[in-house]
Design an enzyme around this catalytic site. Structure first.
Site, PDB file in Angstrom:
ATOM      1  N   GLN A 604       0.466  -1.392   0.041  1.00 21.11           N
ATOM      2  CA  GLN A 604      -0.006   0.043   0.001  1.00 21.11           C
ATOM      3  C   GLN A 604       0.310   1.448  -0.324  1.00 21.11           C
ATOM      4  O   GLN A 604       0.729   2.531  -0.658  1.00 21.11           O
ATOM      5  CB  GLN A 604      -0.520   0.128   1.022  1.00 21.11           C
ATOM      6  CG  GLN A 604      -2.131  -0.359   0.520  1.00 21.11           C
ATOM      7  CD  GLN A 604      -3.260  -0.251   0.097  1.00 21.11           C
ATOM      8  OE1 GLN A 604      -3.245  -0.114   0.345  1.00 21.11           O
ATOM      9  NE2 GLN A 604      -2.867  -1.189  -0.820  1.00 21.11           N
ATOM     10  N   GLU A 670      -3.847   6.296   2.451  1.00 16.51           N
ATOM     11  CA  GLU A 670      -3.560   6.945   2.206  1.00 16.51           C
ATOM     12  C   GLU A 670      -2.166   7.718   2.180  1.00 16.51           C
ATOM     13  O   GLU A 670      -1.757   8.783   1.072  1.00 16.51           O
ATOM     14  CB  GLU A 670      -4.826   7.563   2.573  1.00 16.51           C
ATOM     15  CG  GLU A 670      -5.900   7.672   2.839  1.00 16.51           C
ATOM     16  CD  GLU A 670      -7.047   7.306   1.853  1.00 16.51           C
ATOM     17  OE1 GLU A 670      -6.797   8.193   0.874  1.00 16.51           O
ATOM     18  OE2 GLU A 670      -7.988   6.689   2.025  1.00 16.51           O
TER      19      GLU A 670
END
Length: 716
Positions: A604, A670
């Site tokens: 990620q 994020e």
């Protein structure tokens, strides 16, 4: 290529150890089926027809010739479609985007607005008929251009207050020894994930069932129930495997159109967006025009900070891309002002896109901090460390933890920052100018109320049912590890089932809140289940099941600033003769809570950093001022970073468990993209001596800036 090293993990148990995805074999063998692949008997197919004008009215839709074409079953439009309700507040506390409430009127507010749905027996028949459908319009003048001084701009709250202010900004700037006052822009960007938006709707015994690709079955269930005036128990949404989301896979036009058609025809109907349709209907990141003003003493300590951000939204829906929000967390000053403004244009509605607000906002504020460091004669890292706040700059609340300094120190050591010559334009490798840059990153680590069902099976295994969504992040695997530790068993004895609204309400996969929210519910349920098992002599055939709900626990949390933080580092090579910019290496060091699965977490983080490279150098959607539509709305015309553009990218972390979370989780979804584009832009400045304040840093912009004399600095 991408590489990574092992970061510190918490000792003991399954959490913190690297595990391959539990559904990995199903995905690589094709056993895992996505929303557009699941078969249904008597399935019909819908094809959306989108407007070709940017503003006006539908004058006529010539349905008769199309209804006579082979296989065509229906043509839905504003004249015959079911009426739906849009006067409600959805799961996320916001009203629905009217774009999803299709075929309710003849108004056309932007190019690519849904005007009809053609339904046929096969996708090929539906497409042919949709392309043959003649729609005529009364066209009106339109405005699609975002400019910093647009007269119709206004402050808008979104998920945070539109404006914050303390102190006397004018006085703070006037008293400052060094002032930065610059404007920065980011373009329209699109999150066109691998799996298109797809949904199949059908009625089964008086109950609506939707098989969908979404980021939260509870989210879509709630919205559809409200829109069609149904009890939530009468709607079931399933979404087991998702091929990417990035913020756009909530309620969209295709699901509503599929439900309408299934209701009219009383048979299953599937609607899949084409790649081009996704560029109009799946949302995007709004372009931003940002102004940053910084005032500091000669030693770089901030006296004044102003960050203003403007984004566009559609005329039918207000969406705020809160670019100025990041300044409310990262840096403090006695005089501190931030503002998020929007302007309504004749364009599609923007939406959440990975790190909404923080991604474009960090480009502006972190570029400005570098400019301030140059003017103060300070190292960029030292300037940031001198301005570390003790509490939230705007809220005044304590941080749950803030290990940004540790990220910078570890990153600087690993990256070799101490050997950096601060003078721009002096390092060369043949035809390439070399430069290095850095930037800080932050993203909130919240949690949403969730429920979970945990069952101790008679065979000694455990089943966890939770309406989570794995949008490619590895959430299913992370939750397996969390459940195993909470139940004090090995992961092999745990089966996690997700993606079904019948499992009860749960937080969406978004805002870096998914795994944290779901893990909290699983941990709470596991504690109760262990207590039940301690009192049971045996387990019945149907098992022992408990249900958890974290609403009360989350409501009792003390008010704190909870965020993940990070330090981004980039080395670039720039050829000023061709305009090429190559990112040779990147390093991101993050403080992102306890890392549940280092393997998927690193994926990620690296993925976010690669997206930051793409944001800095490639991504830019351009609209035709005449038609209001995009030039080349596909993955051939919309440029993204590919393997050839990505060098050595490493992601790692420092120990940073959240003391208020039962597992210590913060979130990694994020934070990887935040600050990445700024680090690349700051590195380009160091390599060439030219400051680029407008993304992307295209070859033509590098060429137009020229090749300054080594050690000089100019702006582009």
């Amino acid at each position: 290529m991408t590489t990574a090293t092992t970061g510190p993990t918490t000792a003991g148990g399954a959490v913190g150890t690297a595990h391959t995805r539990v559904e990995g074999r199903d995905k690589v063998t094709g056993a895992a089926r996505y929303a557009g692949e699941i078969p249904f008997a008597d399935l019909a197919h819908g094809w959306l027809v989108l407007s070709t004008v940017a503003r006006g009215r539908v004058r006529a839709i010539e349905t008769e010739p199309v209804l006579a074409m082979p296989g065509v079953l229906a043509v839905l439009h504003h004249g015959n479609a079911p009426r739906v309700d849009t006067d409600y507040i959805g799961l996320l506390g916001i009203p629905p985007d009217p774009t999803s409430a299709v075929f309710q009127h003849d108004r056309v507010p932007h190019s690519g607005w849904p005007v009809a749905l053609v339904v046929a027996g096969t996708p090929e028949q539906a497409r042919e008929a949709a392309e043959a459908l003649v729609v005529t319009y009364d066209q009106e003048p339109h405005d699609i251009t975002l400019v910093a001084d647009h007269p119709a701009a206004y402050p808008a709250d979104g998920h945070m207050p539109a404006e914050t202010e303390k102190g006397d900004l004018a006085a703070g700037l006037a008293a400052s020894a060094v002032v930065v006052d610059e404007e920065y822009t980011t373009p329209e960007e699109h999150h066109s994930m691998m799996e298109p938006h797809a949904a199949t709707a059908r009625w089964d015994g008086g109950r609506l069932e939707v098989v969908d690709s979404n980021q939260g079955t509870t989210w879509v269930q709630t919205e559809l129930a409200k829109m069609f005036s149904l009890d939530e128990s009468a709607v079931r949404v399933r979404s087991e495997h998702i091929g990417g989301g990035f913020g756009s896979k909530g309620l969209r036009a295709h699901q509503v159109a599929a439900v309408m058609a299934a209701t009219e025809l009383q048979r299953p109907v599937r609607v899949v967006m084409t790649r081009r349709q996704m560029f109009s209907l799946a949302g995007y990141r709004s372009p931003t025009a940002q102004r940053v003003r910084l005032g500091a003493d000669a030693d770089g300590r901030l006296r004044a900070l102003e960050h203003r951000s403007l984004n566009q939204t559609s005329t039918v829906y207000e969406f705020v891309e809160p670019g100025a929000g990041v300044a409310r967390i990262m840096y403090d000053a006695d005089a501190h002002r931030t503002a998020n403004h929007v302007v309504r244009l004749d364009v599609p509605s923007p939406t959440f896109m990975r790190a909404p607000g923080e991604a474009p906002g960090s480009f502006a504020i972190e570029s400005a901090l570098d400019e301030l460091a140059e003017r103060c004669g300070l190292d960029p890292i030292e300037l940031r460390l001198r301005n570390e706040p003790e509490t939230g700059p705007v809220s005044g609340q304590p941080f749950s933890s803030r290990n940004l300094a540790a990220c910078f120190r570890e990153g600087a050591r690993r990256f070799g920052w101490a050997d950096r010559d601060p003078r721009p334009g002096v390092r060369r490798d043949g035809r390439w100018l070399l430069g290095t840059g850095t930037a800080a990153a932050s993203f909130p680590s919240g949690a949403g109320p969730s429920t979970a069902l945990l069952t101790a099976e008679a065979d000694g295994t455990f089943t966890v049912r939770i309406a989570a969504a794995d949008i490619g992040t590895g959430a299913r695997t992370a939750l397996t590890l969390v459940a195993a530790d909470a139940l004090e068993v090995t992961p092999e004895r745990v089966r996690v089932r997700i993606g079904d609204s019948d499992f009860g309400p749960a937080m969406i996969a978004g805002g870096s809140m998914g795994t944290r929210s779901w893990a909290w519910a699983i941990t709470a349920g596991a504690a109760e289940l262990r207590e039940r098992l301690a009192l049971s002599t045996d387990i019945p055939a149907e098992g022992i099941t408990v249900r958890s709900d974290t609403t009360e626990a989350l409501g009792g949390l003390a008010q704190k600033e909870r965020h993940s933080f990070g330090a981004q580092f980039a080395e670039v090579a720039v050829d000023t003769a061709t305009g090429e910019v190559r990112v040779r290496r990147m390093l991101g060091i993050f403080a992102a809570g306890r890392i549940v699965n280092p393997l998927t977490a690193r994926n990620q983080l690296v993925g976010g950093m690669v997206w930051g490279i793409s944001m800095a150098l490639h991504e830019e959607a351009v609209r035709d001022r005449t038609s209001g539509g995009l030039y080349a709305p596909d993955l051939a015309g919309y440029h993204v970073a590919t393997n050839a553009d990505v060098g050595d990218v490493q992601a790692d972390w420092v120990d940073d468990p959240d003391p208020d979370d039962p597992v210590g989780i913060k979130g990694v979804g994020e934070i990887g993209i935040v600050g990445a584009a700024a680090a690349v832009a700051n590195a380009v400045r160091h390599a060439t001596g030219v400051r680029h304040r407008n993304l992307p840093i295209r070859p033509d912009r590098v060429l137009s800036a020229g090749a300054p004399t080594a050690g000089d600095g100019t702006d582009a």
